[in-house]
Design an enzyme around this catalytic site. Structure first.
Site, mmCIF file in Angstrom:
data_model
loop_
_atom_site.group_PDB
_atom_site.id
_atom_site.type_symbol
_atom_site.label_atom_id
_atom_site.label_comp_id
_atom_site.label_asym_id
_atom_site.label_seq_id
_atom_site.Cartn_x
_atom_site.Cartn_y
_atom_site.Cartn_z
ATOM 1 C CD GLN A 140 -2.810 -1.342 0.122
ATOM 2 O OE1 GLN A 140 -3.678 -0.480 -0.002
ATOM 3 N NE2 GLN A 140 -2.689 -2.343 -0.747
ATOM 4 N N GLY A 184 -12.149 2.609 3.162
ATOM 5 C CA GLY A 184 -11.159 1.779 2.478
ATOM 6 C C GLY A 184 -10.178 2.586 1.635
ATOM 7 C CG HIS A 185 -7.202 0.378 -0.568
ATOM 8 N ND1 HIS A 185 -6.227 -0.556 -0.752
ATOM 9 C CD2 HIS A 185 -8.336 -0.158 -1.081
ATOM 10 C CE1 HIS A 185 -6.730 -1.611 -1.360
ATOM 11 N NE2 HIS A 185 -8.002 -1.396 -1.569
ATOM 12 C CG ASN A 186 -7.118 3.151 -3.766
ATOM 13 O OD1 ASN A 186 -6.045 3.623 -3.417
ATOM 14 N ND2 ASN A 186 -7.255 1.880 -4.095
#
Lengths: 348, 348, 348
Positions: free
Chosen positions: A196, A237-239
């Site tokens: 990540q 969450g990511h992004n």
């Protein structure tokens, strides 16, 4: 602080009803406020409490003014006025700034003037903290992170490396910003971690509730827009990108790479699947699963109303055969049509 | 790190399309990657972005190779290859190991070589930490716990007593391992606590996301198998057993004493009731309530699709009378059958 | 500790079946207990394990006594007896009390006798901590808070200012008490924060699970009654009142200003909307949305049963047209009635 109703009316653009010299030094609820306390009426649920209120004064909308037994501040947005008055009467007490002798601040960190760093907080290398920002006890600010001015990290906030936090952020205890996203790839011998590499960027005037987590981006950044307010125990969450002035209630889960528009209102326990887009000005009611993109502003729902369990079970049992039921209905329609047609023929 | 497409192809068993001397020093998304950055195409959702990509190269499946405007690494599992390449280009920077002068490590704790213990971390008596493991700032490792080699406790991780963590575990900030399970017994004057006497055992290669909690067993242990990956804000109740290589997304709640099989995939916000069993290779979609055991591999669901609220309410209102509706349908069928029968008789 | 079955029977009011001199020094499960270990049978799910148990003895209900192959303690409430025996055999080991040299305790804080304060904990000004209370490592107790006697803050617990915690509270790691509630007011240029001025009050004998958050009241206090047990990762909004002896399972979200009665049992992932009331003795099953007040004791549900995804989708697709289906059914009823009426006329 003690003031008068008249001064509050002047300062916050309200029409004063009743004695402008009424002293105000506290706030209270309609049914709990005592002498010198100002209450407010915004949620119609509490309107029945107005007539018996013992408050020194009430902030309310024009339509309620006639029924108010005590002096009043009249404004079309009473809750907004209440928020301002409460902040005026009870300003945040600032401790005297400074770095606790029990904190660890890297020599390459840059702290603006009047910054506070509490006991047992860690500020790693190349961190910048803007003027007057407060970092409470037990916080960790990872290497290369930039914190704006006038922020308030209440306590035990964790910010992983290279995060960028705008001005006036409020981060409640237990917040985690920049944890690794859930990036895993399946190979023949199991799942492996996908590095990540992105960061988290928070705009200005963002508040993040207790124990809420915001993952760093996998390649690009996770971005929270200006004025976004997140309640407790939310998972971002990511992004993910959240547009300006969107507010999200507790326990919502937002899967990776989804984009949420501006000025949205997402209620508690909503689940938002990954890789989808939600338009501006969307409202989602509690515990809805947003499983596809929402292209248009509007209100969206997905949770059924609770019932007494006996009735619930009867209905739920039928739901398990709903497809069959629909087929039976279609057949019945056909049968009746056929029958009518046959009879028509018979009549001929 | 900077390398070439050819070297990456060799190292990760890909077919190289285009110039093998293409320089690669970064990763990027299909629509964000610039010079020297390699992107990937795994999720078909992003296939439309391929033709306009500015990436130096793209990792993709054989079927997409013909449509790639730039050099490519071709492999049947592009995401898996991307994960490996990203890890190769961006290895985790290890700080120089050692115990912070601001940590408290019990004299009876045993630390392997090149262990790091960050500021304000507490390592209690009889803890063993394997070689090269990293314990970030603000962690607490309870008495008698055993941590394997090459683990990474990012920061502010709490491990209660006698936990056993395998090798290469990654524990994100805010993780709690070994909190007391929710064991209460009802007596005449209210609930009393049931002592929680078991521990938590994590296998090798387990990752646990930010603010996830795993309760210790009540008598036996709570057991998380090798290769299990848990996202953020998951709650794992006491005595739960999770089989190897199972992955669980954010905000899932698993009640006590349930046993989850191997290689399962549990989506976000799923709720799993207590004392049940889930077979190997089960997939559960988002926000499903698993209220009974699942004996067979397969895909299981339980959440309704969101609608615009007006339509949702009309349907939901009908649901509240679904049992009655089913009875009306059955009666109608009977009536029509009866009618037809009567007419048949009448025809005779 | 080692004792005999007879002594346990005397102490906890059980009928002893079999040899009262049977030695007991451990607890175990029906299928895991070895020599000197006492097991229990409370959940009928595990009844099939009784006949083959290797336990030294079993605590069970009168109806199961005849089928027990080993000595037994017979009582109408075996789980309650087990809880007491486990606590008797395994009393919490108290570390020697005292304030860690690595803690920061304000000079105006008052600590009762035999209080423990762990490393890296912060006790702010005017805090009172009652006798024998244990504050583990990494806790923060905000200014003006009052902690009762015999409490146990396991580790990394955050208590914000002016909280009041009763006697014998158990607060698991990651708990946050007194974070700001989600109070925001909408103005023309976005949302502004509503100052949160109330506190949190916990009664006696309250347990709060890992990473659970309880927000401070906005004006009045958030109040958790005596004997309330909260599991992990619960979110309790501002101004909520929870009645005595209510128990709430993991991942429940309770919106602001709701009032929950006494002796309620709320299952996992339930969502409770704001500004509503739940009567005493209400049971709510898992993942139900409580969207309106519950006036009467009883059991309430709102989650559908999971299905294999193929069947689920067929039923769920029909649900999306349930209102239309209901209209079709009504029309069919009407048509048939009409038809019958017409035929009746025709018969005339």
């Amino acid at each position: 602080m003690s003031t008068t109703l008249g001064e509050l009316g002047d300062r916050f653009d309200c029409v004063v009803e009743g004695d402008p010299d009424t002293r105000i030094s506290a706030v209270g609820t309609l049914d709990g406020a005592g002498p010198e306390a100002i209450a407010f009426l915004a949620n119609p649920h509490y309107r029945p409490l107005l007539s018996a209120t013992q408050a020194a004064a009430v902030i309310l909308a024009p339509g309620d003014a006639a029924n108010c037994p005590v002096p009043a501040l009249v404004h079309t947005n009473p809750y907004y006025v209440y928020a301002q008055i409460a902040g005026f009467l009870f300003p945040l007490l600032r401790q005297s700034p400074g770095v606790s002798e029990h904190a660890v601040v890297d020599e390459n960190a840059k702290l603006g003037e009047n910054v506070t760093v509490g006991a047992f907080s860690v500020v790693e290398e190349d961190v910048h903290i803007g003027p007057r920002s407060f970092v409470g006890p037990g916080c960790t600010i990872g290497a290369g992170s930039i914190i704006g001015a006038d922020c308030r990290l209440v306590s035990r906030v964790t910010i992983c490396q290279r995060a960028k936090i705008g001005d006036r952020a409020i981060l409640q205890p237990g917040v985690v910003i920049g944890s690794d996203g859930f990036g895993i790839a399946k190979g023949e011998s199991g799942w492996i971690k996908v590095p990540q590499l992105g960061a988290v960027v928070l705009g200005d005037d963002v508040e993040v509730g207790a124990n809420t987590t915001i993952d760093r981006g996998s390649i690009k950044d996770t971005v929270i827009g200006n004025g976004v307010k997140l309640d407790n125990q939310i998972q971002v969450g990511h992004n993910v990108i959240i547009g300006e002035h969107t507010v999200i209630a507790g326990c919502v889960g937002i899967s990776g790479s989804s984009v949420i528009g501006r000025r949205c209102m997402i209620a508690g326990q909503v689940g938002i699947a990954g890789h989808l887009e939600i338009a501006d000005d969307v409202v989602v009611t509690g515990q809805t699963v947003v499983g596809r993109s929402i292209k248009q502003a509007g209100v969206y729902s997905g949770a059924l109303a609770m019932e007494e369990t006996g009735l619930w079970r009867r209905n739920a049992a039928r739901f398990r055969k709903l497809d069959k039921m629909a087929r039976r209905l279609a057949r019945l329609e056909l049968d009746l049509k056929q029958k009518t047609a046959n009879e028509g023929e018979a009549d001929d």
